[in-house]
Design a protein around this motif. Structure first.
Motif, PDB file in Angstrom:
ATOM      1  N   HIS A 329      -8.718  -7.515  19.517  1.00 32.34           N
ATOM      2  CA  HIS A 329      -9.144  -8.832  19.032  1.00 32.34           C
ATOM      3  C   HIS A 329      -8.424  -9.940  19.796  1.00 32.34           C
ATOM      4  O   HIS A 329      -9.037 -10.959  20.147  1.00 32.34           O
ATOM      5  N   SER A 334     -12.998  -7.598  20.781  1.00 27.69           N
ATOM      6  CA  SER A 334     -13.598  -7.298  19.483  1.00 27.69           C
ATOM      7  C   SER A 334     -13.644  -8.577  18.662  1.00 27.69           C
ATOM      8  O   SER A 334     -12.659  -9.325  18.637  1.00 27.69           O
ATOM      9  N   ILE A 337     -10.897  -7.845  13.423  1.00 28.10           N
ATOM     10  CA  ILE A 337      -9.979  -6.730  13.203  1.00 28.10           C
ATOM     11  C   ILE A 337     -10.467  -6.020  11.946  1.00 28.10           C
ATOM     12  O   ILE A 337     -10.496  -6.617  10.866  1.00 28.10           O
ATOM     13  N   ARG A 358     -10.004 -12.112  11.253  1.00 28.24           N
ATOM     14  CA  ARG A 358     -10.376 -12.717  12.538  1.00 28.24           C
ATOM     15  C   ARG A 358      -9.556 -13.985  12.761  1.00 28.24           C
ATOM     16  O   ARG A 358      -9.034 -14.587  11.804  1.00 28.24           O
TER      17      ARG A 358
END
Length: 625
Positions: A329, A334, A337, A358
């Motif tokens: 992340h 990504s 998380i 996030r």
């Protein structure tokens, strides 16, 4: 008789003394003229013409001495009437005048005049003001530019004196406070503060500083939240405060609205049963909600801790997986998380938590400043999934056992026929040899007898297996465990010789008999012995299988089968007796499970432990009945 050297007229003596004094005074003036490094002119008081000019004065006018001497003093000025005014008014100091130079140039000068009345002359000391006026002009330009910058700066600014009275403000400040004509009148800053005590923050300090936001009045009665930045400014031997004003009202409203939105969001999540957590990576601080604390059994005093405090409570088997999700992340690989991880509770137990988070704030360089996430307790859900998985595995094991039973029945049926044929052929061969009489070697007769015994034993084993699969009744009979162990050792001897292994017996004397199914117990012990021999196949050095019997304090006969193989780990020792679990590439995982079933059918126990220094020990305990 009068002295001819003395004059008879006393008035002459007086005039002589005056002339002598005037000459002396004039001589002093001429000496000053010659010695002074500054420009000096000597004027005749009556005619106002220049009598003498020193070299410094000549340098100013840029002419030889003769042309300058005799020039009327008024003709030195840009405006001759200024020179006449100086002489008529007998001025002693003139701060600024302009001399006329060649080529239309003008020289700014400061004049000091000293009248020597007795000599009838005037000393004029000249100071060139060209450099000073240039500096003054630069200062005026700078002040004008500063004023323009101050007035037209987009940031509102005010100038306060030591009494905190506004002595200057730019247009932006006037607009901020709503004054007409874009000008703030002289008034005290205190009158503009909603809370007058905020004035204490404006004490003079040398270092610039930004004050905490404070509410200010506008002329229409409304209020604005202002964040002042204060610095000191010295001007004309006075100290002022320069105050730069930043209107943060709208920003504060946005922050307040964001806080209210977060509160509503947290309330909704708490109502749904989810906890909320916040992480500030730059400072390392983590803030968690009450629901989060309740999940792990912590109190409200643990709501604020460094992130490492909670990070250390992640289960070691989940730690790397969780940090991989965080790193992905942070690297923008990504969007969130997300994952399910185990965290240690306050009493040292682990609970499964579903975490999702996030980043919501970043700094100017793109580094993450703030992460907000949720946490949900999924421990019971995980346990239910585990129970369902175990049930599914048990169903699968049951189905495989049923299939195995069918296979065993079929195999037993197929094996019975060749065993019967072998038994018949050995009987025929034995009768044929008996007809031969004494000419038949004894070894051949012994071999045929042995074949009959083994075939009979194999048939009994097949019969017992079929009975076992079909849950037939046990054929109980008194059994001497030592005799059974000796028979098992004799059957395992062939395999032991193939592996260059030895079988040692350590049998207790005087053991009572036990009641059981001889065939099943013998097959169980033989299976344990064969497993032990196979476990030593890869061992370098002596290979020794030990079979021991004893009577324990609980009136149980115990049998131990110990090998010196590679042994089993603690985890494998717990699973090795489970059906279909095997460490052999070609194994089915049923041997030890069947052994356990045989022992349990006799109300006994089967377990495994590690041997010292290496190897494995299988323990069997059977009650004496």
């Amino acid at each position: 008789m009068a002295d001819p050297s003395q004059p008879d007229d006393p008035g002459f003596l007086t005039n002589f003394q005056v002339d002598r004094k005037s000459l002396l005074t004039r001589d002093i003036g001429e000496r000053l003229l010659a010695l002074s490094p500054s420009p000096v002119l000597l004027l005749d008081m009556k005619s106002a013409s220049i009598i003498e000019a020193n070299p410094a004065a000549q340098a100013i006018f840029g002419s030889a001495q003769l042309p300058l001497v005799g020039t009327h003093f008024m003709h030195c000025f840009r405006h001759p009437e200024d020179g006449k005014h100086i002489l008529d008014e007998r001025l002693e100091h003139v701060a600024l005048q302009y001399f006329v130079l060649g080529a239309g140039r003008h020289l700014p000068v400061e004049l000091d005049l000293r009248r020597l009345d007795d000599a009838g002359v005037i000393l004029v000391f000249i100071r060139d003001l060209t450099s000073r006026l240039a500096l003054d002009n630069q200062r005026l330009i700078a002040q004008r530019n500063y004023r323009l910058l101050f007035d037209n700066a987009p940031q509102p600014m005010m100038l306060l004196d030591k009494g905190f009275v506004i002595v200057g403000a730019n247009r932006a400040a006037a607009i901020l406070y709503g004054f007409a004509d874009n000008e703030i009148p002289l008034l005290s800053l205190k009158a503009m503060l909603v809370n007058p005590r905020d004035l204490d923050q404006y004490r003079v300090q040398l270092d610039p500083r930004t004050l905490a936001p404070q509410w200010h009045w506008r002329t229409d009665g409304s209020q604005r939240l202002i964040e002042p930045s204060v610095s000191t400014l010295r001007r004309e031997r006075q100290t002022f405060l320069l105050v730069v004003l930043r209107d943060v009202t709208d920003s504060e409203h946005q922050i307040a609205e964001l806080r209210r939105a977060e509160e509503r969001w947290r309330f909704a999540l708490d109502g749904h049963g989810d906890g909320v957590w916040e992480w500030l990576p730059q400072s390392g601080e983590a803030i968690v909600s009450q629901r989060f604390l309740d999940m792990l059994g912590f109190g409200v005093e643990d709501a604020r801790h460094p992130f490492d405090y909670w990070d250390a409570r992640v289960h070691p088997e989940d730690y790397l997986r969780m940090h991989l999700a965080i790193m992905q992340h942070f690297l923008a690989e990504s969007p969130v998380i997300a994952g399910e991880y185990r965290m240690m509770t306050v009493d040292g137990q682990y609970r499964w938590l579903a975490i999702r988070a996030r980043a919501i704030e970043t700094d100017a360089s793109g580094r993450i400043d703030r992460i907000i996430g949720t946490v949900r307790d999924v421990h019971e859900q995980r346990r239910q999934e585990q129970r369902e998985r175990l049930q599914q595995e048990q169903l699968m094991h049951t189905a495989r056992l049923a299939t195995m039973g069918e296979l065993v029945t079929m195999i037993a049926h197929e094996v019975t026929q060749p065993l019967t044929a072998i038994s018949n052929y050995s009987a025929v061969a034995r009768r044929h040899l008996q007809r031969q009489g004494d000419s038949v070697p004894a070894d051949a007769t012994h071999a045929l007898n042995r074949i009959s015994e083994l075939v009979s034993h194999a048939g009994e084993v097949v019969h017992r297996i079929r009975s076992f699969v079909r849950k037939g009744e046990l054929r109980l009979e008194p059994i001497s465990i030592n005799v059974l162990i000796v028979d098992v050792a004799r059957l395992a001897e062939i395999q032991a010789r193939a592996l260059s292994a030895e079988i040692d017996l350590d049998l207790a004397i005087g053991l009572p008999e036990l009641t059981g199914d001889r065939m099943q117990l013998g097959q169980m012990l033989l299976n344990l012995a064969r497993n032990g021999l196979e476990a030593m196949g890869a061992v370098d050095g002596p290979r020794r299988l030990k079979l021991r019997s004893a009577l324990n304090s609980e009136n149980e006969i115990t049998v131990e089968v110990e090998d010196c193989g590679c042994g089993l780990s603690a985890a494998l020792a717990m699973d090795v007796i489970t059906p279909f679990f095997t460490t052999k590439p070609e194994g089915l995982g049923m041997g030890l499970a069947i052994c356990k079933t045989v022992v349990e059918n006799h109300q006994g126990r089967l377990w495994v432990s590690a041997a010292k220094p290496a190897g494995t020990v299988f323990h069997v305990a059977l009650p004496v009945r």
